[in-house]
Each structure stands twice: as C-alpha cells, then as structure tokens.
Design an enzyme around this catalytic site. Sequence first.
Site, PDB file in Angstrom:
ATOM      1  N   CYS A  19     102.080  21.611  24.322  1.00 36.43           N
ATOM      2  CA  CYS A  19     102.085  22.776  23.438  1.00 36.43           C
ATOM      3  C   CYS A  19     102.952  23.865  24.052  1.00 36.43           C
ATOM      4  CB  CYS A  19     100.653  23.298  23.226  1.00 36.43           C
ATOM      5  SG  CYS A  19      99.686  22.218  22.152  1.00 36.43           S
ATOM      6  N   PRO A  20     103.709  24.607  23.283  1.00 31.68           N
ATOM      7  CA  PRO A  20     103.746  24.612  21.816  1.00 31.68           C
ATOM      8  C   PRO A  20     104.725  23.614  21.204  1.00 31.68           C
ATOM      9  CG  PRO A  20     105.123  26.387  22.602  1.00 31.68           C
ATOM     10  CD  PRO A  20     104.539  25.701  23.833  1.00 31.68           C
TER      11      PRO A  20
END
Length: 80
Positions: A19-20
């Site tokens: 992530c992201p």
Amino acid sequence: MSDKPIQADHDIDITGEVCPMTFVRTKLRLERLKSGETLSVRLRGEEPLRNVPRAARDEGHTILGIEADGDTHIVTIRRA
C-alpha cells in the site's frame, strides 16, 4: 451457491505490491475496463485486503466476492 470462483473478464496480480500501490495498480487497471466488466485482483496481506475493496467501493465499483486462496486473496470487482 457454487463454490467455483467467479470468472472475471480481466485479472491483475498485486501480491508483490505494498500500500498504497496496491490500490493505485488496481485503480489504473479498472480505468481501462468498460462499465460492467469484472476484474479479479490477487493480493497478499491484511492491509491490501482491507484497503483495496474499500477504495473500490468508494469509487463506486461493486465487490462481487473475496476468496481466500492459500496465503493470498482474490477480490472480484465489477467496474461502475
């Protein structure tokens, strides 16, 4: 109900992403689909499992299913 996985129109493997970038890669792939087409997203880890479906819903897409597959999950999304 069938135990067979949902057959998606397209698929992407983001098991190597963190992530992201997990949702960035998913979002970019969804943007290339036509409305109503489906995308199967293979991901790994708790954070992507929480964030990818939530972010897809926030963008108006539909989560058709989330299936465990060994140490990964497959999230199937219908493009809005």
